[in-house]
Design a protein around this motif. Structure first.
Motif, PDB file in Angstrom:
ATOM      1  N   ASP A   1       0.820  -1.313   0.000  1.00 19.69           N
ATOM      2  CA  ASP A   1      -0.015   0.057  -0.025  1.00 19.69           C
ATOM      3  C   ASP A   1       1.041   1.176   0.057  1.00 19.69           C
ATOM      4  O   ASP A   1       1.206   1.751   1.060  1.00 19.69           O
ATOM      5  CB  ASP A   1      -1.223  -0.084   1.191  1.00 19.69           C
ATOM      6  N   THR A   2       1.375   1.607  -1.118  1.00 15.95           N
ATOM      7  CA  THR A   2       2.483   2.497  -1.350  1.00 15.95           C
ATOM      8  C   THR A   2       1.617   3.602  -2.359  1.00 15.95           C
ATOM      9  O   THR A   2       1.063   3.296  -2.906  1.00 15.95           O
ATOM     10  CB  THR A   2       3.747   2.177  -1.723  1.00 15.95           C
ATOM     11  N   PRO A   3       2.532   4.804  -2.363  1.00 18.66           N
ATOM     12  CA  PRO A   3       1.594   5.928  -3.422  1.00 18.66           C
ATOM     13  C   PRO A   3       1.692   5.162  -4.874  1.00 18.66           C
ATOM     14  O   PRO A   3       0.907   5.619  -5.674  1.00 18.66           O
ATOM     15  CB  PRO A   3       2.680   6.905  -3.388  1.00 18.66           C
ATOM     16  N   SER A   4       2.731   4.098  -5.194  1.00 16.46           N
ATOM     17  CA  SER A   4       2.589   3.713  -6.547  1.00 16.46           C
ATOM     18  C   SER A   4       1.767   2.503  -6.501  1.00 16.46           C
ATOM     19  O   SER A   4       1.010   2.034  -7.577  1.00 16.46           O
ATOM     20  CB  SER A   4       3.932   3.179  -6.960  1.00 16.46           C
ATOM     21  N   PHE A   5       1.866   1.544  -5.618  1.00 15.32           N
ATOM     22  CA  PHE A   5       1.217   0.194  -5.387  1.00 15.32           C
ATOM     23  C   PHE A   5      -0.111   0.373  -4.563  1.00 15.32           C
ATOM     24  O   PHE A   5      -0.127  -0.261  -3.662  1.00 15.32           O
ATOM     25  CB  PHE A   5       2.099  -0.848  -5.087  1.00 15.32           C
ATOM     26  N   ASP A   6      -1.221   0.831  -5.400  1.00 17.17           N
ATOM     27  CA  ASP A   6      -2.410   0.873  -4.330  1.00 17.17           C
ATOM     28  C   ASP A   6      -3.618   0.282  -5.269  1.00 17.17           C
ATOM     29  O   ASP A   6      -3.174  -0.555  -6.100  1.00 17.17           O
ATOM     30  CB  ASP A   6      -2.522   2.377  -4.077  1.00 17.17           C
ATOM     31  N   ALA A   7      -4.787   0.757  -5.141  1.00 19.01           N
ATOM     32  CA  ALA A   7      -5.750   0.181  -5.783  1.00 19.01           C
ATOM     33  C   ALA A   7      -6.101   0.465  -7.283  1.00 19.01           C
ATOM     34  O   ALA A   7      -6.894  -0.164  -8.119  1.00 19.01           O
ATOM     35  CB  ALA A   7      -7.148   0.699  -5.161  1.00 19.01           C
ATOM     36  N   ARG A   8      -5.056   1.268  -7.841  1.00 18.90           N
ATOM     37  CA  ARG A   8      -5.280   1.540  -9.239  1.00 18.90           C
ATOM     38  C   ARG A   8      -4.816   0.516 -10.197  1.00 18.90           C
ATOM     39  O   ARG A   8      -3.983  -0.694  -9.586  1.00 18.90           O
ATOM     40  CB  ARG A   8      -4.200   2.791  -9.803  1.00 18.90           C
ATOM     41  N   SER A   9      -5.129   0.334 -11.365  1.00 17.58           N
ATOM     42  CA  SER A   9      -4.514  -0.539 -12.346  1.00 17.58           C
ATOM     43  C   SER A   9      -3.934   0.207 -13.345  1.00 17.58           C
ATOM     44  O   SER A   9      -3.846   1.538 -13.673  1.00 17.58           O
ATOM     45  CB  SER A   9      -5.454  -1.165 -13.070  1.00 17.58           C
TER      46      SER A   9
ATOM     47  N   GLY B   1      -1.010  -3.855 -25.843  1.00 20.75           N
ATOM     48  CA  GLY B   1      -0.703  -3.876 -24.462  1.00 20.75           C
ATOM     49  C   GLY B   1      -1.309  -4.719 -23.512  1.00 20.75           C
ATOM     50  O   GLY B   1      -1.939  -5.571 -23.804  1.00 20.75           O
ATOM     51  N   ALA B   2      -1.375  -4.351 -22.181  1.00 19.10           N
ATOM     52  CA  ALA B   2      -1.946  -5.214 -20.933  1.00 19.10           C
ATOM     53  C   ALA B   2      -2.346  -4.282 -20.012  1.00 19.10           C
ATOM     54  O   ALA B   2      -1.633  -3.272 -19.588  1.00 19.10           O
ATOM     55  CB  ALA B   2      -0.987  -6.308 -20.639  1.00 19.10           C
ATOM     56  N   VAL B   3      -3.372  -4.799 -19.230  1.00 13.65           N
ATOM     57  CA  VAL B   3      -3.750  -3.966 -18.005  1.00 13.65           C
ATOM     58  C   VAL B   3      -3.436  -4.909 -16.745  1.00 13.65           C
ATOM     59  O   VAL B   3      -3.808  -5.973 -16.659  1.00 13.65           O
ATOM     60  CB  VAL B   3      -4.985  -3.494 -17.930  1.00 13.65           C
ATOM     61  N   VAL B   4      -2.544  -4.243 -15.955  1.00 16.50           N
ATOM     62  CA  VAL B   4      -2.358  -4.977 -14.528  1.00 16.50           C
ATOM     63  C   VAL B   4      -2.618  -4.274 -13.459  1.00 16.50           C
ATOM     64  O   VAL B   4      -2.613  -2.914 -13.410  1.00 16.50           O
ATOM     65  CB  VAL B   4      -0.850  -5.260 -14.632  1.00 16.50           C
ATOM     66  N   GLU B   5      -3.150  -4.857 -12.515  1.00 17.36           N
ATOM     67  CA  GLU B   5      -3.303  -4.164 -11.223  1.00 17.36           C
ATOM     68  C   GLU B   5      -2.001  -3.718 -10.368  1.00 17.36           C
ATOM     69  O   GLU B   5      -1.135  -4.546 -10.655  1.00 17.36           O
ATOM     70  CB  GLU B   5      -4.122  -5.066  -9.911  1.00 17.36           C
ATOM     71  N   ASN B   6      -2.117  -2.383  -9.886  1.00 19.31           N
ATOM     72  CA  ASN B   6      -0.758  -1.801  -9.528  1.00 19.31           C
ATOM     73  C   ASN B   6      -0.077  -2.647  -8.500  1.00 19.31           C
ATOM     74  O   ASN B   6       1.188  -2.877  -8.382  1.00 19.31           O
ATOM     75  CB  ASN B   6      -0.960  -0.470  -9.087  1.00 19.31           C
ATOM     76  N   ARG B   7      -0.907  -3.556  -7.509  1.00 18.60           N
ATOM     77  CA  ARG B   7      -0.268  -4.068  -6.356  1.00 18.60           C
ATOM     78  C   ARG B   7       0.494  -5.412  -7.023  1.00 18.60           C
ATOM     79  O   ARG B   7       1.488  -5.915  -6.428  1.00 18.60           O
ATOM     80  CB  ARG B   7      -1.395  -4.640  -5.457  1.00 18.60           C
TER      81      ARG B   7
ATOM     82  N   ILE C   1     -10.976   6.725  -9.396  1.00 15.09           N
ATOM     83  CA  ILE C   1     -10.869   5.033  -9.774  1.00 15.09           C
ATOM     84  C   ILE C   1     -11.539   4.170  -9.108  1.00 15.09           C
ATOM     85  O   ILE C   1     -11.925   4.541  -7.918  1.00 15.09           O
ATOM     86  CB  ILE C   1      -9.149   4.723  -9.889  1.00 15.09           C
ATOM     87  N   ALA C   2     -11.862   3.179  -9.802  1.00  9.35           N
ATOM     88  CA  ALA C   2     -12.675   2.167  -9.066  1.00  9.35           C
ATOM     89  C   ALA C   2     -12.583   0.960  -9.969  1.00  9.35           C
ATOM     90  O   ALA C   2     -12.606   1.048 -11.274  1.00  9.35           O
ATOM     91  CB  ALA C   2     -14.123   2.408  -9.022  1.00  9.35           C
ATOM     92  N   ASN C   3     -12.909  -0.288  -9.278  1.00 12.78           N
ATOM     93  CA  ASN C   3     -12.878  -1.298 -10.131  1.00 12.78           C
ATOM     94  C   ASN C   3     -14.520  -1.748 -10.406  1.00 12.78           C
ATOM     95  O   ASN C   3     -15.290  -1.444  -9.606  1.00 12.78           O
ATOM     96  CB  ASN C   3     -12.523  -2.645  -9.614  1.00 12.78           C
ATOM     97  N   ILE C   4     -14.722  -2.020 -11.637  1.00 17.27           N
ATOM     98  CA  ILE C   4     -16.232  -2.201 -12.093  1.00 17.27           C
ATOM     99  C   ILE C   4     -16.456  -3.510 -12.544  1.00 17.27           C
ATOM    100  O   ILE C   4     -15.887  -4.018 -13.367  1.00 17.27           O
ATOM    101  CB  ILE C   4     -16.814  -1.154 -13.196  1.00 17.27           C
ATOM    102  N   GLY C   5     -17.511  -4.268 -12.032  1.00 21.24           N
ATOM    103  CA  GLY C   5     -17.817  -5.476 -12.339  1.00 21.24           C
ATOM    104  C   GLY C   5     -18.900  -5.470 -13.385  1.00 21.24           C
ATOM    105  O   GLY C   5     -19.883  -4.754 -13.399  1.00 21.24           O
ATOM    106  N   LEU C   6     -18.759  -6.308 -14.288  1.00 18.49           N
ATOM    107  CA  LEU C   6     -19.502  -6.290 -15.901  1.00 18.49           C
ATOM    108  C   LEU C   6     -20.621  -7.341 -15.234  1.00 18.49           C
ATOM    109  O   LEU C   6     -20.575  -8.255 -14.704  1.00 18.49           O
ATOM    110  CB  LEU C   6     -18.690  -6.755 -16.837  1.00 18.49           C
ATOM    111  N   SER C   7     -21.931  -6.903 -15.966  1.00 14.76           N
ATOM    112  CA  SER C   7     -23.092  -7.851 -15.694  1.00 14.76           C
ATOM    113  C   SER C   7     -22.846  -9.083 -16.775  1.00 14.76           C
ATOM    114  O   SER C   7     -22.414  -8.804 -17.913  1.00 14.76           O
ATOM    115  CB  SER C   7     -24.234  -7.081 -15.764  1.00 14.76           C
TER     116      SER C   7
END
Ligand SMILES: Cc1cc2nc3c(=O)[nH]c(=O)nc-3n(C[C@H](O)[C@H](O)[C@H](O)COP(=O)(O)OP(=O)(O)OC[C@H]3O[C@@H](n4cnc5c(N)ncnc54)[C@H](O)[C@@H]3O)c2cc1C
Length: 427
Positions: free
Chosen positions: A70-78, A132-138, A222-228
């Motif tokens: 849980d650092t300024p770089s490695f938080d809930a973002r992707s 490219g690719a998307v990766v969660e920061n953590r 920012i937020a993670n969104i669940g698809l239906s």
């Protein structure tokens, strides 16, 4: 104390320039990086990859094994990683681990709400397996940290706080305190000090480098969104960039029927969106994004916000010092370019220094800076200009942006150039 000692106090950090009385002590060696975020960790690995034998990393926040990062770089973002970034990680042997928990970007769809004209760049059209690719920061942080821990040539000091920085004739001396109750102050000397401590960098100050800051008055939510279930399969692997009157909104693919939302806009809008109950927030998101592409949204994870204060350092190199990452340029997150640009910087910095015993040599550092100027200026201007261009509803810009999207759709050559730049392939 000596009269040539210039003491400056910036936010509690003392630094002196320069120590003319170093005497006949041997010149310091090795590289110290302050800041173990995305930039600092990646640079440590790249420097080792290119032959540096002694790299020390000092990070303020705990990076203890077994604890959630849980650092300024490695938080809930992707983070959207460009094809160029993936190639650099592949050279470091990190691709397999990183991609095991990443979503591939097969296409990027750019559109403007309530306007004709949208453009789509696809991997197949560009002759690539993926854009490219998307990766969660953590996960990105975990991957980089494991590689750093496994490298005996990297000394990781965390959590620790630098309390004093002193310029020596041929390097820097840093005093730091580990963040545990019994810790005594310690000292380290280096031939090159790297400021990788983020946009509000104190090490940049310590190197005597000023920075320009521009508060846009906007924030990113920012937020993670669940698809239906109603989300069509053909939307898999598409990254969406949608320009609203209030600012850009991006939805990036994540593994497991989720998307990473980055919604930017004026602070008052973000205040309101952040405070909404989940169902109302999703309804507002559906209205802003439209229902025709991804259907209804099922869930929204925790929301987190980031002030969009754009910063850039007035210089990036001084004798025995260099500024990288957000400390060098903190960009608007539109088009997800910040870390991708940084990684191109770091790869060239590490390559330029190679295995040299004199990493603080200003001619080497200046060579690196001058070779990165063009790419940095272009990306900085584009990420500054793009949200403005799409925000204007009327007048000449309204026409221009429409033309921009139409032009990208009609002229594949132009689109390829745009795509190449966005993918970090054009240098
Ligand atoms: C909402 C959002 C979305 C983004 N999406 C993307 C994207 O999709 N693609 C992309 O390429 N980029 C993206 N970015 C940009 C990316 O996050 C940044 O480029 C990246 O975080 C920069 O990392 P950094 O290590 O330079 O700085 P930081 O992340 O700020 O890390 C600095 C580190 O230094 C440490 N530190 C600070 N002070 C000290 C000190 N005195 N001593 C020791 N350590 C210290 C901090 O604890 C921290 O760990 C996004 C940014 C935002 C805000």
């Amino acid at each position: 104390m000596t009269s040539d000692r210039t003491r400056n106090q910036t936010r509690g950090l003392a630094f002196d320039v320069p120590d003319q009385h170093q005497g006949e002590r041997p010149a310091p060696s090795g590289i110290v990086i302050v800041g173990g975020g995305m930039a600092g960790l990646a640079l440590a690995l790249l420097l080792r990859h290119h032959g540096q034998s002694a790299v020390t990393l000092i990070e303020a926040v705990s990076l203890a094994q077994g604890e959630q990062l849980d650092t300024p770089s490695f938080d809930a973002r992707s983070t959207a990683l460009s094809a160029g970034t993936l190639a650099i990680f592949a050279a470091l042997g990190l691709s397999e681990g990183l991609l095991s928990r990443a979503a591939a970007i097969q296409a990027v769809d750019v559109s403007r709400r309530q306007r004709l004209g949208s453009t789509r760049m696809s991997a197949s059209e560009e002759g690539l397996a993926q854009l490219g690719a998307v990766v969660e920061n953590r996960w990105l942080g975990q991957t980089l940290l494991e590689a750093v821990r496994a490298d005996a040539g990297i000394r990781l000091i965390a959590p620790a706080r630098v309390t004093q920085t002193r310029r020596l004739k041929q390097g820097y001396a840093l005093h730091f305190v580990r963040q545990d109750a019994s810790a005594q102050p310690e000292k380290i000397e280096c031939a090159l000090l790297v400021a990788a401590d983020g946009a509000g960098s104190r090490m940049r100050d310590a190197l005597g480098i000023a920075a320009h800051s521009d508060d846009t008055g906007h924030d990113a939510l920012i937020a993670n969104i669940g698809l239906s279930e109603s989300c069509p399969e053909e939307a898999d692997g598409v990254a969406w960039e949608r320009f609203l009157d209030s600012g850009p909104l991006a939805l990036l693919p994540l593994p497991g029927r989720r998307m990473a939302l980055v919604w930017t806009g004026p602070r008052s809008l973000i205040d309101r969106l952040e405070a909404l109950p989940e169902a109302d927030f999703l309804a507002e998101l559906e209205q802003a994004f439209g229902l025709d592409r991804l259907g209804r949204f099922a869930r929204a994870g925790a929301r987190q916000r980031y002030p969009l204060v754009l910063t850039h350092a007035c210089a990036q190199a001084v004798p025995h010092g260099v500024v990288v990452g957000n400390a060098a340029h903190n960009l608007h997150p539109v088009a997800g370019q910040g870390f991708n640009l940084t990684l191109r910087d770091l790869a060239l910095l590490a390559e330029t220094l190679g295995a040299t015993d004199c990493p603080g040599d200003l001619s080497l550092l200046n060579d690196y800076v001058s070779r990165r100027e063009g790419d940095q200026a272009l990306i900085r201007q584009a990420s500054r200009w793009l949200p403005e261009l799409f925000r204007v509803r009327f007048g000449p810009f309204a026409h221009t942006r429409q033309l921009g999207l139409v032009a990208l759709t009609l002229w594949p050559g132009l689109r390829s150039q745009f795509a190449a730049r966005a993918m970090g392939l054009a240098n």
